[in-house]
Design a protein around this motif. Sequence first.
Motif, PDB file in Angstrom:
ATOM      1  N   UNK A  70       0.852  -1.193   0.000  1.00 34.59           N
ATOM      2  CA  UNK A  70       0.000   0.000   0.000  1.00 34.59           C
ATOM      3  C   UNK A  70       0.887   1.243   0.000  1.00 34.59           C
ATOM      4  N   UNK A  71       0.321   2.341  -0.513  1.00 36.17           N
ATOM      5  CA  UNK A  71       0.975   3.643  -0.466  1.00 36.17           C
ATOM      6  C   UNK A  71       0.050   4.611   0.264  1.00 36.17           C
ATOM      7  N   UNK A  72       0.577   5.229   1.314  1.00 35.24           N
ATOM      8  CA  UNK A  72      -0.185   6.194   2.105  1.00 35.24           C
ATOM      9  C   UNK A  72       0.551   7.529   2.012  1.00 35.24           C
ATOM     10  N   UNK A  73       0.080   8.370   1.155  1.00 35.34           N
ATOM     11  CA  UNK A  73       0.777   9.627   0.934  1.00 35.34           C
ATOM     12  C   UNK A  73       2.152   9.382   0.345  1.00 35.34           C
ATOM     13  N   UNK A  74       3.169   9.867   1.026  1.00 37.50           N
ATOM     14  CA  UNK A  74       4.542   9.690   0.568  1.00 37.50           C
ATOM     15  C   UNK A  74       5.174   8.390   1.057  1.00 37.50           C
ATOM     16  N   UNK A  75       4.428   7.650   1.870  1.00 38.04           N
ATOM     17  CA  UNK A  75       4.948   6.428   2.479  1.00 38.04           C
ATOM     18  C   UNK A  75       4.479   5.192   1.714  1.00 38.04           C
ATOM     19  N   UNK A  76       5.418   4.328   1.347  1.00 40.01           N
ATOM     20  CA  UNK A  76       5.102   3.060   0.706  1.00 40.01           C
ATOM     21  C   UNK A  76       5.426   1.903   1.635  1.00 40.01           C
ATOM     22  N   UNK A  77       4.493   0.971   1.775  1.00 42.13           N
ATOM     23  CA  UNK A  77       4.660  -0.161   2.685  1.00 42.13           C
ATOM     24  C   UNK A  77       4.393  -1.469   1.966  1.00 42.13           C
ATOM     25  N   UNK A  78       5.159  -2.474   2.318  1.00 43.80           N
ATOM     26  CA  UNK A  78       4.922  -3.811   1.778  1.00 43.80           C
ATOM     27  C   UNK A  78       5.419  -4.838   2.788  1.00 43.80           C
ATOM     28  N   UNK A  79       4.568  -5.799   3.092  1.00 43.63           N
ATOM     29  CA  UNK A  79       4.941  -6.852   4.026  1.00 43.63           C
ATOM     30  C   UNK A  79       4.424  -8.193   3.548  1.00 43.63           C
ATOM     31  N   UNK A  80       5.196  -9.235   3.796  1.00 45.84           N
ATOM     32  CA  UNK A  80       4.786 -10.559   3.332  1.00 45.84           C
ATOM     33  C   UNK A  80       5.352 -11.659   4.205  1.00 45.84           C
ATOM     34  N   UNK A  81       4.797 -12.845   4.020  1.00 46.19           N
ATOM     35  CA  UNK A  81       5.248 -14.022   4.755  1.00 46.19           C
ATOM     36  C   UNK A  81       5.114 -15.241   3.858  1.00 46.19           C
ATOM     37  N   UNK A  82       6.194 -16.037   3.791  1.00 50.07           N
ATOM     38  CA  UNK A  82       6.165 -17.294   3.046  1.00 50.07           C
ATOM     39  C   UNK A  82       6.422 -18.452   3.999  1.00 50.07           C
ATOM     40  N   UNK A  83       5.542 -19.430   3.978  1.00 51.20           N
ATOM     41  CA  UNK A  83       5.716 -20.655   4.758  1.00 51.20           C
ATOM     42  C   UNK A  83       6.146 -21.765   3.803  1.00 51.20           C
ATOM     43  N   UNK A  84       7.174 -22.495   4.185  1.00 51.16           N
ATOM     44  CA  UNK A  84       7.758 -23.480   3.283  1.00 51.16           C
ATOM     45  C   UNK A  84       7.931 -24.823   3.997  1.00 51.16           C
ATOM     46  N   UNK A  85       7.455 -25.877   3.353  1.00 52.19           N
ATOM     47  CA  UNK A  85       7.594 -27.232   3.895  1.00 52.19           C
ATOM     48  C   UNK A  85       8.582 -28.017   3.033  1.00 52.19           C
ATOM     49  N   UNK A  86       9.575 -28.628   3.677  1.00 48.96           N
ATOM     50  CA  UNK A  86      10.592 -29.405   2.970  1.00 48.96           C
ATOM     51  C   UNK A  86      10.523 -30.858   3.402  1.00 48.96           C
ATOM     52  N   UNK A  87      10.419 -31.727   2.415  1.00 43.00           N
ATOM     53  CA  UNK A  87      10.439 -33.176   2.633  1.00 43.00           C
ATOM     54  C   UNK A  87      11.587 -33.726   1.781  1.00 43.00           C
ATOM     55  N   UNK A  88      12.686 -34.083   2.442  1.00 40.60           N
ATOM     56  CA  UNK A  88      13.869 -34.515   1.701  1.00 40.60           C
ATOM     57  C   UNK A  88      14.405 -35.828   2.259  1.00 40.60           C
ATOM     58  N   UNK A  89      14.842 -36.704   1.334  1.00 41.39           N
ATOM     59  CA  UNK A  89      15.466 -37.957   1.748  1.00 41.39           C
ATOM     60  C   UNK A  89      16.683 -38.220   0.875  1.00 41.39           C
ATOM     61  N   UNK A  90      17.798 -38.508   1.525  1.00 44.59           N
ATOM     62  CA  UNK A  90      19.019 -38.929   0.849  1.00 44.59           C
ATOM     63  C   UNK A  90      19.280 -40.374   1.273  1.00 44.59           C
ATOM     64  N   UNK A  91      19.305 -41.289   0.315  1.00 46.97           N
ATOM     65  CA  UNK A  91      19.483 -42.706   0.619  1.00 46.97           C
ATOM     66  C   UNK A  91      20.762 -43.230  -0.021  1.00 46.97           C
ATOM     67  N   UNK A  92      21.608 -43.886   0.798  1.00 48.16           N
ATOM     68  CA  UNK A  92      22.792 -44.572   0.294  1.00 48.16           C
ATOM     69  C   UNK A  92      22.404 -46.011  -0.005  1.00 48.16           C
ATOM     70  N   UNK A  93      22.285 -46.311  -1.290  1.00 47.00           N
ATOM     71  CA  UNK A  93      21.752 -47.613  -1.699  1.00 47.00           C
ATOM     72  C   UNK A  93      22.643 -48.749  -1.223  1.00 47.00           C
ATOM     73  N   UNK A  94      23.956 -48.554  -1.210  1.00 49.32           N
ATOM     74  CA  UNK A  94      24.876 -49.633  -0.849  1.00 49.32           C
ATOM     75  C   UNK A  94      24.717 -50.064   0.599  1.00 49.32           C
ATOM     76  N   UNK A  95      24.405 -49.112   1.482  1.00 49.92           N
ATOM     77  CA  UNK A  95      24.324 -49.415   2.908  1.00 49.92           C
ATOM     78  C   UNK A  95      22.909 -49.316   3.472  1.00 49.92           C
ATOM     79  N   UNK A  96      21.964 -48.883   2.636  1.00 44.82           N
ATOM     80  CA  UNK A  96      20.570 -48.684   3.068  1.00 44.82           C
ATOM     81  C   UNK A  96      20.428 -47.615   4.148  1.00 44.82           C
ATOM     82  N   UNK A  97      21.408 -46.737   4.262  1.00 43.84           N
ATOM     83  CA  UNK A  97      21.304 -45.626   5.205  1.00 43.84           C
ATOM     84  C   UNK A  97      20.440 -44.523   4.594  1.00 43.84           C
ATOM     85  N   UNK A  98      19.578 -43.923   5.421  1.00 41.05           N
ATOM     86  CA  UNK A  98      18.702 -42.849   4.962  1.00 41.05           C
ATOM     87  C   UNK A  98      18.858 -41.630   5.868  1.00 41.05           C
TER      88      UNK A  98
END
Length: 208
Positions: free
Chosen positions: A70-98
Amino acid sequence: RLRAKIDYTLPLRENEKIEAGLQSRVSSSTDETTLAEYDPEIAAYVDLPEFAYTTDYNRNIHSIYGLYANEIGKLGLQGGLRAEYTDRMVELVNTNDEYTIDRWDLFPTAHMSYKFSKEQQMMASYSRRIERPRGYYFEPFITWMDAYNVRQGNPAIKPEYIDSYEAGVQRFFGRNMISLEGYYRITNNKIERVQSVYAENVMLQSVD
């Protein structure tokens, strides 16, 4: 790799709006690491099975964001929020470690500007960002890069989180502009690359 994104903008008044959006990034890959040593007696390369690894990577990142400006007179304002979900898996096939990550992160942003006149304005902002490690940073085994260098990753490594503060002043002279800007950044979970001796004439590069 697959990426999908939806954005929506709702104008409220002349200089006022709300934005929102969804984004999903899905990626999957497999890395094959091998090492062969030349045998002059048979004039051929021989595979070394103790340095052979297969690594599967699966990473899904889903995010949602909202922003108000928004702009109020000479003042400009902007605010935001991002929520992020991470699902990650690294698997070593030789040892079955995850090694998995199941995590939510929040990334706020705030921007402000003030026009002293048509020729001069001030701006200030804050944002939080993320810098994710490269895939091979998670590989805990030794990988030969050449005859004198090996590397080893760390599957427990975390991404870097960066808090950035910026401020500046702009002055216009017709079509020309002069600006003075400054910033201050704080990096949490800083990823450091460390060098050490692995063997005679061989250096080890690791991450911490």
